[in-house]
Design an enzyme around this catalytic site. Sequence first.
Site, PDB file in Angstrom:
ATOM      1  N   LYS A 156       0.926  -1.154   0.173  1.00  0.00           N
ATOM      2  CA  LYS A 156      -0.085  -0.023  -0.199  1.00  0.00           C
ATOM      3  C   LYS A 156       0.913   1.190  -0.050  1.00  0.00           C
ATOM      4  O   LYS A 156       1.471   1.637   1.173  1.00  0.00           O
ATOM      5  CB  LYS A 156      -0.935  -0.016   1.066  1.00  0.00           C
ATOM      6  CG  LYS A 156      -2.115   0.985   1.014  1.00  0.00           C
ATOM      7  CD  LYS A 156      -1.687   2.227   1.716  1.00  0.00           C
ATOM      8  CE  LYS A 156      -2.579   3.461   1.417  1.00  0.00           C
ATOM      9  NZ  LYS A 156      -1.947   4.811   1.857  1.00  0.00           N
ATOM     10  N   GLU A 187       9.609   1.481  10.583  1.00  0.00           N
ATOM     11  CA  GLU A 187      10.847   2.321  10.403  1.00  0.00           C
ATOM     12  C   GLU A 187      10.192   3.810  10.237  1.00  0.00           C
ATOM     13  O   GLU A 187       9.516   4.157   9.347  1.00  0.00           O
ATOM     14  CB  GLU A 187      11.332   1.960   8.852  1.00  0.00           C
ATOM     15  CG  GLU A 187      12.761   2.412   8.724  1.00  0.00           C
ATOM     16  CD  GLU A 187      12.908   3.825   8.477  1.00  0.00           C
ATOM     17  OE1 GLU A 187      12.973   4.680   9.272  1.00  0.00           O
ATOM     18  OE2 GLU A 187      12.955   4.070   7.229  1.00  0.00           O
ATOM     19  N   CYS A 229      13.959  10.349   6.910  1.00  0.00           N
ATOM     20  CA  CYS A 229      13.969  10.020   8.319  1.00  0.00           C
ATOM     21  C   CYS A 229      15.015  10.402   8.893  1.00  0.00           C
ATOM     22  O   CYS A 229      15.304  10.451  10.318  1.00  0.00           O
ATOM     23  CB  CYS A 229      13.115   8.440   8.393  1.00  0.00           C
ATOM     24  SG  CYS A 229      14.534   7.359   7.480  1.00  0.00           S
ATOM     25  N   GLU A 265      10.282  16.018  14.692  1.00  0.00           N
ATOM     26  CA  GLU A 265      10.705  15.743  13.503  1.00  0.00           C
ATOM     27  C   GLU A 265       9.862  16.825  12.703  1.00  0.00           C
ATOM     28  O   GLU A 265       8.683  16.985  12.597  1.00  0.00           O
ATOM     29  CB  GLU A 265      10.287  14.444  12.963  1.00  0.00           C
ATOM     30  CG  GLU A 265      10.701  13.844  11.653  1.00  0.00           C
ATOM     31  CD  GLU A 265      10.808  12.813  11.032  1.00  0.00           C
ATOM     32  OE1 GLU A 265      11.631  12.104  10.779  1.00  0.00           O
ATOM     33  OE2 GLU A 265       9.698  12.094  11.337  1.00  0.00           O
TER      34      GLU A 265
END
Length: 493
Positions: free
Chosen positions: A175, A250, A284, A385
């Site tokens: 997906k 992750e 990331c 973040e």
Amino acid sequence: MQRYQMYIDGQWVDSAGGEGLDSTDPYTGETWAVIPAGTASDADRAVDAARRAMTTGPWATLSASQRGGFLRRVADLITANADRLANIEVRDNGKLLAEVRGQIASVAECWYYYAGLADKVQGATIPTEKANAFAFTTREPIGVVAALTAWNSPLWFATVKAAPAMAAGCAVVVKPSEFASASTLELTRLVEQAGVPAGVFNVVTGLGADVGSALVDHPDVAKIAFTGSDATGIRIYQSAAKSLKRVALELGGKSPTIVFDDADLDLAATGVMSGIFGAAGQMCAAGSRLLVHTSVKDKLLAKLIDLASDIRMGDPRDPRTNVGPISTPPQYQKVLDYLEIARADGARCVLGGKPATGPDLGAGQFVEPTILVDVRNDMRIAQEEVFGPILSVIEFADEDEAVRLANEIPYGLVAGVWTSNIARGLRMSKALQVGTVWINTYRTYSYMVPFGGTKRSGLGREHGIEAIDEYLETRSVVVSTDDGPPVNPFVMR
């Protein structure tokens, strides 16, 4: 206008609901493709196809070497179609064409790597304390895998999940992000062309609330492999726990780049710049916190400002461009919001700090490379973040303080250490609470080296031999070597 279909059980199909989602080029702002808006019933069909493929279908009866052969053919086709794949991904998410081309070369190599590992999966014979028993183990595919991927590197994320899963004997349902699905669907054409049996590799596009949730909750999905934000990862983890699904996450990071007073400052400045301004900070592993020794802060900062001032923003297809657009409108607004949050908390901007404008900036979804000083480690800009080109500079006085500042965050994905003292580098590699430590380098990835995080940065590992273990269960087999029945059948043997 390119109109895509989903791929379920070896067939290209429209969404059960018949709806579509627009794909917009982040640089031009133009809608160039429509992808199906999948539904829960589409997810159900894909999972059912995957389950059949790896239980009663041909995938279940192939040898490991034969499975590896299919993966090699996929890799060959990726190599032959690399330029087309790269251009489609750039059109979908706005990354630099030069970077995506290099990444797709690694995508092909990753498929080759797991093709070679497919028939290296081995069990073991186990000596036991029992003289009348022979014991051994086998490694079995874990089951149907749902691979949920992010928009910033869709081909890479699909590959590092699907390739080891398929090498292990699993079937997958991918997906992709609704913001960047096209390159994954183009990869699927190559999987089909390679002759991979129906149901082994399925792609269902659409919104996370519709398709992603249905996959996470599906009783026949054994493993969820997700790349994305920590907030979404936590929700997936909570949902998966209800049925004890295996999970690999992750997630995000707030990674420190630590520059000591003995570092080569020219190399460090280049590494720091690459770590936060490369891919417009949309990764990331972005080195979004610069921890720098007080004695060299001003000198390093001057070098960074000088380098970053020459960054060329523009069309990601132009080889002269260094930084492309922010990939999605919501992400663009999020980056701008964090600039305001940082200023309100007392951070001071010494470079950039606002939307970028100019004749070469297309639809204008650009943010200037930004450097913030007077940042405290407890500020939101240092703890949360951003996923954008914002560098927060924090000073430290000694090694102990550098370790403390580096670790006093909720994330633990990667860290960079710049020092000419290898003993210090090795000490730091043990002290930092992260999954990867780069010493005198940054953004040095390899599909052969395990990658993943600690704390809110996730669970499990991708890349390398460890990744294939994520998709295998150990089965123990014990065989009696006695000729007759037990002396006492009511006593454990």
